[in-house]
Design a protein around this motif. Structure first.
Motif, PDB file in Angstrom:
ATOM      1  N   LEU A 183       7.593 -11.410  -1.983  1.00 14.59           N
ATOM      2  CA  LEU A 183       7.054 -12.301  -1.131  1.00 14.59           C
ATOM      3  C   LEU A 183       8.164 -13.005  -0.231  1.00 14.59           C
ATOM      4  CD1 LEU A 183       3.777 -13.631  -2.642  1.00 14.59           C
ATOM      5  CD2 LEU A 183       4.020 -11.583  -1.185  1.00 14.59           C
ATOM      6  N   LYS A 184       9.330 -13.144  -0.909  1.00 14.43           N
ATOM      7  CA  LYS A 184      10.815 -13.922  -0.645  1.00 14.43           C
ATOM      8  C   LYS A 184      11.670 -13.006  -0.802  1.00 14.43           C
ATOM      9  CE  LYS A 184       9.926 -17.739  -2.337  1.00 14.43           C
ATOM     10  NZ  LYS A 184      10.208 -19.370  -2.591  1.00 14.43           N
ATOM     11  N   PRO A 185      12.152 -12.103  -0.010  1.00 13.54           N
ATOM     12  CA  PRO A 185      11.786 -11.904   1.116  1.00 13.54           C
ATOM     13  C   PRO A 185      10.536 -11.201   1.313  1.00 13.54           C
ATOM     14  CG  PRO A 185      13.390 -10.239   0.800  1.00 13.54           C
ATOM     15  CD  PRO A 185      13.407 -11.237  -0.480  1.00 13.54           C
ATOM     16  N   LEU A 186       9.845 -10.747   2.296  1.00 14.20           N
ATOM     17  CA  LEU A 186       8.719 -10.184   2.456  1.00 14.20           C
ATOM     18  C   LEU A 186       9.090  -8.507   2.236  1.00 14.20           C
ATOM     19  CD1 LEU A 186       5.816 -10.154   2.536  1.00 14.20           C
ATOM     20  CD2 LEU A 186       5.751 -10.147   5.001  1.00 14.20           C
ATOM     21  N   LEU A 187       8.956  -7.992   1.068  1.00 11.98           N
ATOM     22  CA  LEU A 187       9.681  -6.678   0.871  1.00 11.98           C
ATOM     23  C   LEU A 187       8.610  -5.575   0.382  1.00 11.98           C
ATOM     24  CD1 LEU A 187      12.296  -4.747   0.277  1.00 11.98           C
ATOM     25  CD2 LEU A 187      12.333  -6.127  -2.112  1.00 11.98           C
ATOM     26  N   PHE A 188       8.696  -4.414   1.177  1.00 13.47           N
ATOM     27  CA  PHE A 188       7.603  -3.323   0.605  1.00 13.47           C
ATOM     28  C   PHE A 188       8.310  -2.126   0.365  1.00 13.47           C
ATOM     29  CE2 PHE A 188       5.914  -6.238   3.693  1.00 13.47           C
ATOM     30  CZ  PHE A 188       4.858  -6.464   3.312  1.00 13.47           C
ATOM     31  N   GLU A 189       7.673  -1.262  -0.474  1.00 10.49           N
ATOM     32  CA  GLU A 189       8.215   0.206  -1.061  1.00 10.49           C
ATOM     33  C   GLU A 189       7.016   1.106  -0.614  1.00 10.49           C
ATOM     34  OE1 GLU A 189      10.315   1.848  -4.846  1.00 10.49           O
ATOM     35  OE2 GLU A 189       8.144   1.236  -5.114  1.00 10.49           O
ATOM     36  N   ILE A 190       7.541   2.314   0.033  1.00 11.49           N
ATOM     37  CA  ILE A 190       6.702   3.518   0.226  1.00 11.49           C
ATOM     38  C   ILE A 190       7.533   4.676  -0.351  1.00 11.49           C
ATOM     39  CG2 ILE A 190       5.306   4.591   2.189  1.00 11.49           C
ATOM     40  CD1 ILE A 190       6.001   2.554   4.051  1.00 11.49           C
ATOM     41  N   PRO A 191       6.631   5.017  -1.558  1.00  9.92           N
ATOM     42  CA  PRO A 191       7.223   6.562  -2.078  1.00  9.92           C
ATOM     43  C   PRO A 191       6.951   7.618  -1.251  1.00  9.92           C
ATOM     44  CG  PRO A 191       6.091   5.067  -3.713  1.00  9.92           C
ATOM     45  CD  PRO A 191       5.746   4.357  -2.406  1.00  9.92           C
ATOM     46  N   GLY A 192       7.651   8.702  -1.090  1.00  9.21           N
ATOM     47  CA  GLY A 192       7.314   9.793  -0.164  1.00  9.21           C
ATOM     48  C   GLY A 192       7.352   9.559   1.390  1.00  9.21           C
ATOM     49  N   PHE A 193       8.081   8.517   1.683  1.00 13.99           N
ATOM     50  CA  PHE A 193       7.927   8.244   3.320  1.00 13.99           C
ATOM     51  C   PHE A 193       8.471   9.572   3.920  1.00 13.99           C
ATOM     52  CE2 PHE A 193       9.609   6.755   7.354  1.00 13.99           C
ATOM     53  CZ  PHE A 193       8.517   6.026   7.781  1.00 13.99           C
ATOM     54  N   LEU A 194       9.942   9.978   3.273  1.00 12.26           N
ATOM     55  CA  LEU A 194      10.302  11.537   3.966  1.00 12.26           C
ATOM     56  C   LEU A 194      10.050  12.282   2.776  1.00 12.26           C
ATOM     57  CD1 LEU A 194      13.951   9.997   4.843  1.00 12.26           C
ATOM     58  CD2 LEU A 194      11.816  10.335   6.480  1.00 12.26           C
ATOM     59  N   SER A 195       9.988  13.642   3.284  1.00  9.11           N
ATOM     60  CA  SER A 195      10.112  14.734   2.415  1.00  9.11           C
ATOM     61  C   SER A 195      11.380  15.249   1.872  1.00  9.11           C
ATOM     62  CB  SER A 195       9.664  16.010   3.227  1.00  9.11           C
ATOM     63  OG  SER A 195      10.297  16.579   4.290  1.00  9.11           O
ATOM     64  N   ASP A 196      11.464  15.954   0.909  1.00 12.30           N
ATOM     65  CA  ASP A 196      12.914  16.367   0.290  1.00 12.30           C
ATOM     66  C   ASP A 196      13.541  17.163   1.548  1.00 12.30           C
ATOM     67  OD1 ASP A 196      11.947  15.381  -1.942  1.00 12.30           O
ATOM     68  OD2 ASP A 196      11.812  17.126  -3.167  1.00 12.30           O
ATOM     69  N   GLU A 197      12.945  18.039   2.336  1.00 15.14           N
ATOM     70  CA  GLU A 197      13.457  18.853   3.299  1.00 15.14           C
ATOM     71  C   GLU A 197      14.020  17.654   4.400  1.00 15.14           C
ATOM     72  OE1 GLU A 197      10.371  19.167   2.120  1.00 15.14           O
ATOM     73  OE2 GLU A 197      10.796  21.173   1.171  1.00 15.14           O
ATOM     74  N   PRO A 231      17.007   4.039  -6.481  1.00 15.60           N
ATOM     75  CA  PRO A 231      17.221   5.072  -5.215  1.00 15.60           C
ATOM     76  C   PRO A 231      16.336   6.186  -5.690  1.00 15.60           C
ATOM     77  CG  PRO A 231      19.425   4.247  -5.795  1.00 15.60           C
ATOM     78  CD  PRO A 231      18.533   3.763  -7.057  1.00 15.60           C
ATOM     79  N   ARG A 232      15.200   6.626  -5.123  1.00 12.54           N
ATOM     80  CA  ARG A 232      14.508   7.718  -5.365  1.00 12.54           C
ATOM     81  C   ARG A 232      14.298   8.611  -4.073  1.00 12.54           C
ATOM     82  NH1 ARG A 232      11.910   4.030  -8.765  1.00 12.54           N
ATOM     83  NH2 ARG A 232      11.897   4.682 -11.012  1.00 12.54           N
ATOM     84  N   GLN A 233      14.782   9.811  -4.034  1.00 10.37           N
ATOM     85  CA  GLN A 233      14.866  10.619  -2.892  1.00 10.37           C
ATOM     86  C   GLN A 233      13.229  10.553  -2.273  1.00 10.37           C
ATOM     87  OE1 GLN A 233      14.791  14.926  -3.246  1.00 10.37           O
ATOM     88  NE2 GLN A 233      16.487  14.849  -1.548  1.00 10.37           N
ATOM     89  N   GLY A 234      13.533  10.287  -0.536  1.00 12.76           N
ATOM     90  CA  GLY A 234      12.282  10.079   0.179  1.00 12.76           C
ATOM     91  C   GLY A 234      11.562   8.655   0.138  1.00 12.76           C
ATOM     92  N   THR A 235      11.955   8.041  -0.984  1.00 15.89           N
ATOM     93  CA  THR A 235      11.390   6.511  -0.829  1.00 15.89           C
ATOM     94  C   THR A 235      12.042   5.553   0.425  1.00 15.89           C
ATOM     95  OG1 THR A 235      10.714   6.582  -3.260  1.00 15.89           O
ATOM     96  CG2 THR A 235      11.051   4.520  -2.172  1.00 15.89           C
ATOM     97  N   ALA A 236      11.016   4.823   0.851  1.00 18.33           N
ATOM     98  CA  ALA A 236      11.610   3.985   1.810  1.00 18.33           C
ATOM     99  C   ALA A 236      11.430   2.487   1.269  1.00 18.33           C
ATOM    100  CB  ALA A 236      10.839   4.143   3.083  1.00 18.33           C
ATOM    101  N   VAL A 237      12.135   1.782   1.597  1.00 17.14           N
ATOM    102  CA  VAL A 237      11.791   0.276   1.371  1.00 17.14           C
ATOM    103  C   VAL A 237      12.107  -0.511   2.697  1.00 17.14           C
ATOM    104  CG1 VAL A 237      12.374   0.008  -1.086  1.00 17.14           C
ATOM    105  CG2 VAL A 237      14.239  -0.185   0.607  1.00 17.14           C
ATOM    106  N   PHE A 238      11.246  -1.638   3.094  1.00 16.85           N
ATOM    107  CA  PHE A 238      11.605  -2.031   4.378  1.00 16.85           C
ATOM    108  C   PHE A 238      11.018  -3.714   4.246  1.00 16.85           C
ATOM    109  CE2 PHE A 238       7.049  -1.066   4.436  1.00 16.85           C
ATOM    110  CZ  PHE A 238       6.353  -2.062   5.240  1.00 16.85           C
TER     111      PHE A 238
END
Length: 498
Positions: A136-150, A409-416
């Protein structure tokens, strides 16, 4: 003094430093919103302390922008002028432009709810993604699979085709010459560096001002070696008295630094990067990723489309990026890079104003390479507390394991995450000190990441003028329908299929 001069030479995403320059230029850095009134004064974004203290920020700007002027003199100028900010609003406090601009609505900001909270979103057709709150400090999120391997492989391929350049540039000879052009009272400099006003310069007080000391990362050992080489600390206790400080000759520092070439491991950042165009005419995958980011952030298309290109970064074995923040405050002496075209103001420095960072992991890293947030969800923040008992939490080569939060680091994961706090009126507020982050040492293999930064001017009126002008250029067509710094014409016509 050696260390003090290093401090003054200091220019803070896992992204590039708070400043951004167009491809081919390296700068590795907003006042509060104007609200609905174009001529309303802009309040300072940061309290005069910590990472975004005005003194530190101006020193950073001087180092980054062609090394103009004398850093020590600027430090003193800031020191003596801090109390006069309210008397003259300065050029940055007035947003001017070609006619009245529309009022912009509030910026969208996702709610974190609590650490571990998950929500389902649909960012692409026929597939659900899950957003998980990491802090929450910072306001931080993770999204697995945001990008494909390709998609990850394609981005890496495009970056290799474009060519990558070293991410860090050390000072030029012109900068070193400029450093010696003015005489500065060492007594005044000592008082500025002596943060606890005890009449003694502790190592951590010096380290706190050497965040990016002339391109090299300063450690307690580095500083003590310099003290010894230039005979600045006769008793060898690592603490400088006023008398010891006054007895030093700053020219000895320059001689010492010139005689010691920095290895890659001694730099603030050890990586290579390039920029990939995402605007109209870009590769269809690059356009698709930008549209996905648009849906993720829920910001207006004008803000996302007019933001920086995609930065792709490669960290080889031994690569790192010491802790920093991706954006910085804008004072009367600075202006945002992306809106400078409509500012009609003459200011000496510019900086990137990055409301959000969206970071993509493009491969799985064999060893190391985590993204560390050293003070995530701390109860309080104090910059001096980052350095305790010779442990510098900003040092990602040696102390990543001591940070509060590390993302593997995990391939395709995004954090923002959001680099600014809200201002209570739906716009940009203070820089979020808790967004301090860095790239941990890659111990085995290679690490590839990409960064999408979303640019928003803390001046609401100036952001509106910028969007209005860009819309006019787009209607008229031609090569200038996007801001010059955002267009990569060499890449725009590339077509690659893997």
């Amino acid at each position: 003094m050696a260390a003090a001069a290093a401090a003054a030479a200091a220019p803070r995403p896992e992204a590039v430093s708070p400043q951004w320059a167009p491809p081919g230029h390296e700068r590795t850095g907003a006042a509060a919103a104007l609200g609905d009134c174009e001529d309303a004064p802009v309040r300072p974004l940061c309290k005069p302390r910590g990472i975004c203290s005005r003194a530190y920020f101006l020193v950073l700007m001087v180092f980054v922008h062609l090394y103009l002027g004398n850093v020590l003199a600027l430090l003193l100028f800031v020191h003596y002028s801090n109390g006069d900010e309210s008397s003259d609003p300065g050029p940055q406090r007035r947003a001017q432009g070609p006619g009245p601009a529309p009022t912009l609505g509030p910026l969208t900001r996702l709610e974190g709810i609590k650490v571990g909270h998950e929500r389902k979103v649909q960012l692409v057709a026929d597939r659900d993604h899950f957003i998980r709150t990491l802090s929450l400090k910072p306001l931080l999120f993770e999204i697995p699979g945001f990008l494909s391997d390709e998609e990850c492989r394609l981005i890496i391929h495009l970056a290799q085709m474009k060519g990558l350049q070293r991410s860090q540039i050390l000072p030029t000879e012109e900068y070193e010459e400029a450093m010696g052009t003015m005489q500065v009272s060492q007594l005044d400099l000592f008082r500025l560096l002596d943060q606890n006003h005890d009449g003694r310069l502790q190592l951590r007080e010096v380290l706190a001002q050497t965040r990016l000391g002339n391109g090299r990362w300063m450690t307690p050992e580095n500083i003590q070696e310099m003290y010894s080489a230039i005979k600045a600390d006769p008793d060898g206790d690592g603490v400088l008295s006023l008398q010891e400080f006054s007895d030093m000759d700053l020219r000895d520092f320059h001689k010492y630094m010139r005689s010691h070439k920095a290895a890659s491991s001694e730099l603030v950042r050890n990586s290579h990067h390039t920029w990939l165009y995402q605007g109209e005419g870009a590769h269809h995958v690059m356009r698709a990723i930008r549209q996905r980011v648009l849906r993720l952030t829920r910001l207006s298309p004008e803000i996302v489309e007019l933001s920086e290109p995609l930065q792709v970064v490669r960290y080889g074995e031994g690569g790192h990026y010491h802790a920093h923040v991706d954006s910085g405050p804008v004072y009367p002496e600075t202006i945002c890079s992306h809106t400078k075209l409509v500012a009609n103001e003459s200011v000496p420095f510019e900086t990137s104003c990055r409301y959000m960072t969206v970071l993509f992991y493009l491969n799985n890293v064999t060893g190391g390479g985590e993204t560390v947030f050293p003070v995530a969800d701390n109860r309080t923040y104090d910059e001096m507390s980052l350095i305790q008992d010779d442990v510098d939490l900003r040092d990602t080569r040696r102390h990543c394991d001591k940070g509060n939060l590390r993302v593997k680091p995990r391939q395709g994961t995004a954090v923002f995450w959001y680099n600014y706090l809200p201002d209570g009126q739906g716009w940009v507020g203070d820089v979020d000190d808790y967004s301090l982050h860095g790239g941990c040492l890659v111990t085995r293999g290679t690490k590839w990441i990409a960064n999408n930064w979303i640019n928003v001017d803390p001046s609401r009126a100036r952001q509106a003028l910028f969007q209005q002008e860009m819309a006019r250029l787009a209607r008229e067509g031609g090569a200038d329908s996007q801001p010059e710094w955002a267009v990569d014409r060499a890449y725009r016509d590339a077509r690659v299929e893997l």
